[in-house]
Scaffold this active site. Structure first.
Site, PDB file in Angstrom:
ATOM      1  CD  GLU A   1      -1.824  -2.470   1.530  1.00 58.63           C
ATOM      2  OE1 GLU A   1      -0.312  -2.518   2.196  1.00 58.63           O
ATOM      3  OE2 GLU A   1      -3.017  -3.205   1.612  1.00 58.63           O
TER       4      GLU A   1
ATOM      5  CG  PHE B   1      -9.365  -9.888  11.402  1.00 60.24           C
ATOM      6  CD1 PHE B   1      -8.215 -10.407  11.553  1.00 60.24           C
ATOM      7  CD2 PHE B   1      -9.530  -9.837  10.403  1.00 60.24           C
ATOM      8  CE1 PHE B   1      -7.090 -10.676  11.313  1.00 60.24           C
ATOM      9  CE2 PHE B   1      -8.412 -10.480   9.748  1.00 60.24           C
ATOM     10  CZ  PHE B   1      -7.185 -10.429   9.793  1.00 60.24           C
ATOM     11  CD  GLN B   2      -6.847  -7.599   7.832  1.00 59.69           C
ATOM     12  OE1 GLN B   2      -7.646  -7.200   7.022  1.00 59.69           O
ATOM     13  NE2 GLN B   2      -5.621  -8.210   7.601  1.00 59.69           N
TER      14      GLN B   2
ATOM     15  CE  LYS C   1     -17.638  -7.059   2.928  1.00 54.51           C
ATOM     16  NZ  LYS C   1     -16.326  -8.250   3.392  1.00 54.51           N
TER      17      LYS C   1
ATOM     18  CG  MET D   1      22.278  13.415   3.981  1.00 52.33           C
ATOM     19  SD  MET D   1      23.139  14.549   3.062  1.00 52.33           S
ATOM     20  CE  MET D   1      22.281  14.768   1.639  1.00 52.33           C
TER      21      MET D   1
END
Lengths: 165, 551
Positions: free
Chosen positions: B49, B111-112, B161, B465
């Protein structure tokens, strides 16, 4: 360092207060008090913020608040042309020996006794911050059992308002 | 229509052509609609993602359109966070759509489940959780409007959902228009006119806001009238063509010597669409102490935020510049340009010689010979980014795709993918072995999308760097900056289905670039450079132009 009062109208929905207080935290702004409550229009809430700082802090707070999508109106309220009030509920221990003295103090400050028990008094006080501070200071000698305090709420004097100025 | 259908219809209505994303349990309905509407809206599946977020970001930077990204709840949503912050810090217009568990399960540690609106609150322009399907379409429309209005930025819409499955009528609406308010009056313009007429050594400091507003022509016209030089921030680099004699280059910590020094000698700095980042100003107390400053920006909160200015003008940068042009005196300033030439001569005589051998500058010059003015060039973050900003000759706006404010290592590959898709062109990614190692999984995306990408890894085996700072400020304690990895980037490219080359000389690089630019696919070129190459000049953090290290 000066004291500033900022008036706001915001959308009345969940999460708005979190957005505003979160913005203060992440930008490192310190505020003295924040009051919020719904207005006569149930879709809008009114907030009053008081803060101590420099003009820079005030400017940044106002500008950053302006950018929040849920903030409808925000501006500084000028101390000389507003009325401001705070409210406290204070429970002080009282016995037959000093009760009358406390009641006298309450009356002189034009506060109200709203509960009474053999060992305590519950007092409601409203006024400007300086009066509230003085009254709390006075009550300390009797033993403050509990204190609950709102922040400052402010309105402009006259017909001026947040939405018409 | 179901909520999921409404989401897709609203995206299409808002002229969304591409969605970058990754499916999951709580966005199954959205993906089902994407499946049914694949002829109307394209979805680009990334490897992670974060890659989707950076791809959407690169797409938005390259095109000026809103980048749209979709992810599932929980880890899908949290994986977006770096990408959202990156877009926020660089004011990139984006809409992030996340699924969430059904409303009835919210708050139960399902969940999630994560509170993604809570998590992202400090790094978005605004965010929403939509719990009522009848508000879904308007919320998405509002998200687009907010993302592109004023100072652009990311907006997140979290959709449980059950809202995706709920039904209501869909009423089409027009594309949400950006709202940009001009908040200046004649008084400020008159004052700016006075300041411009009083100035003998004016200087325009150009930032990313000029690119956002598409105000490059207005900026050039003002510089022409005032006969003044232009320095840019990192974000404003592509607003002025490298071929313009007025462009002195990037200013700041690793800015071009002449650009930075000339700015410090100016008596009037007109700062346009910049925010005076600490990387650009150094010590704020000493910064432009002897100059008057006019600050033009669309965001009123930027005026006097980091630097106190003499005049702030809040509004659409394009309009302000056009208005200022009418007030600007038309003059020639031979003395000012002679002073600038003298600074440049000093630079030429004293700067570090960094173009002998197979150096980063030579690599960038070689790339520059193969690209054209429209090629998007993305970078990651670190030395290679500064070398690119200093050396690559950007000719057109929106061709430099780089993470400025957040400084996100791992931004580049996703961004190059998005930029290539958005511009329908071959894109170049200039990266380092450290940055590339962070999100190289997106090679899978580049290959599966058949994207013509040319990826140059400036491979020095170290985190250059940070190592440079350790060299200069930490007694050469190279704590964890020597990678000692055994990664073979050529084989790695091949394993992903891309083509890989290695170059340790200019001849090898030219041969590799010739093949890469003739290819329609993704090509990785592993360029082996010296680990002691430094980015110069450098103003140490908190320093002033007087502390500038030139060699």
């Amino acid at each position: 360092m000066r004291k500033y009062t900022i008036g706001m109208l915001v959308v009345n929905q969940s999460g708005v207060l979190t957005r505003i207080s979160g913005m203060f935290a992440r930008r490192g702004f310190n505020i003295d008090s924040l009051e919020v409550g719904v207005t006569e229009d149930p879709t809008r809430s009114r907030m009053t913020i008081t803060m101590t700082g420099e003009d820079y802090d005030r400017d940044q707070i106002v500008k950053q608040l302006e950018k929040l999508h849920d903030v409808l109106v925000v501006r500084e309220m000028i101390p000389e042309s507003i009325v401001s009030r705070e409210l406290i509920l204070l429970k002080v221990s009282a016995s037959s020996a000093n009760r009358q003295e406390i009641i006298d103090a309450v009356n002189i400050f034009r506060n109200k006794i709203i509960d009474f028990s053999p060992e305590s008094l519950c007092i409601e006080a409203t006024g400007e911050t300086s009066k509230i501070e003085a009254f709390i200071e006075l009550m300390k000698q009797y033993g403050i059992l509990e204190l609950c305090r709102t922040g400052t709420v402010s309105l402009d004097r006259g017909t001026k308002s947040l939405t018409n100025s | 229509m179901t909520g999921a259908q409404i989401v897709i219809e609203t995206l299409i209505e808002q002229k969304t052509e591409v969605v970058f994303g990754y499916p999951g349990g709580q966005v199954l309905n959205l993906y089902d609609e994407l499946y049914k509407n694949s002829h109307r809206i394209r979805h680009v599946l990334t490897a992670h993602e974060q890659g989707a977020a950076h791809a959407g970001d690169g797409y938005a930077r390259a095109t000026g359109k809103v980048g749209v990204v979709m992810a599932t709840s929980g880890p899908g949503a949290t994986n977006l966070v770096t990408g959202i912050a990156n877009a926020y810090l660089d004011s990139v217009p984006m809409v992030f759509l996340t699924g969430n568990v059904p409303c009835g399960l919210i708050g139960r540690d399902s969940f999630q489940e994560v509170d993604i609106t809570g998590i992202t609150m400090p790094i978005v322009k605004h965010n929403y959780i939509v719990k009522d399907v009848t508000k879904l379409a308007d919320t998405i429309r509002e998200a687009f409007r907010i993302a592109k209005s004023g100072r652009p930025g990311p907006v997140l819409v979290d959709i449980p959902k059950d809202v995706q499955t709920a039904e209501c009528d869909f009423v089409p609406a027009p594309v949400s228009e950006a709202v940009i308010r001009n908040r200046y009056g004649e008084e400020q313009i008159a004052k700016a006119g006075e300041m411009m007429r009083a100035s003998e050594k004016p200087y325009i400091y150009c930032g990313g806001g000029v690119v956002t507003a598409g105000a490059e022509k207005e900026l050039a016209a003002l510089a022409e009238a005032l006969d003044c030089p232009i320095g840019t921030s990192l974000m404003g680099l592509s607003a002025v063509p490298a071929s313009s004699p007025r462009k002195l280059g990037m200013v700041g910590m690793h800015g071009i010597y002449t650009a930075t020094v000339a700015k410090s000698r100016a008596d009037l700095v007109i700062a346009v669409g910049v925010r005076f980042s600490d990387r650009a100003t150094g010590n704020k107390n000493e910064y432009l102490k002897n100059a008057k400053i006019i600050h033009v920006d669309v965001d009123s909160a930027e005026i006097d935020k980091n630097i106190t200015v003499d005049l702030g003008i809040v509004g659409n940068v394009k309009d302000v510049l056009a208005t200022l042009l009418k007030e600007a005196p038309t003059v020639r300033r031979p003395a000012w340009w002679e002073e600038i030439s003298a600074i440049r001569r000093y630079e030429e005589e004293n700067k570090a010689k960094q173009d002998e051998g197979f150096t980063p500058y030579r690599i960038i010059d070689a790339v520059n010979r193969f690209t054209d003015a429209d090629t998007p060039v993305a970078t990651d973050v670190g030395q290679h980014q500064m070398w690119t900003a200093q050396r690559y000759r950007f000719e057109k706006p929106r061709t430099f795709i780089s993470s400025g404010g957040l400084g996100t290592m791992g931004f580049g590959l996703g961004a190059a993918i998005g930029a290539s898709i958005g511009s329908c062109r071959r894109a170049v990614l200039i990266t380092g072995d450290g940055s590339f190692g962070m999100n190289l999984n997106e090679l899978a995306t580049a290959v599966s999308q058949n994207l013509p990408l040319v990826i140059l890894i400036m491979n020095n085996g170290v985190l250059g760097m940070v190592r440079q700072w350790q060299t200069m400020f930490y007694d050469r304690h190279y704590s964890e900056t020597v990678l000692n990895r055994k990664t073979d980037f050529v084989k790695l490219a091949e394993a992903f289905g891309a083509v890989g080359f290695r170059a340790s000389s200019e001849e090898e690089l030219n041969a590799a670039l010739t093949k890469a630019f003739a290819s329609d696919g993704t090509v990785v070129i592993d360029c082996l450079i010296d680990r002691d190459e430094r980015v110069l000049p450098m103003i140490p953090p908190g320093g002033t132009v007087n502390d500038l290290v030139i060699r």
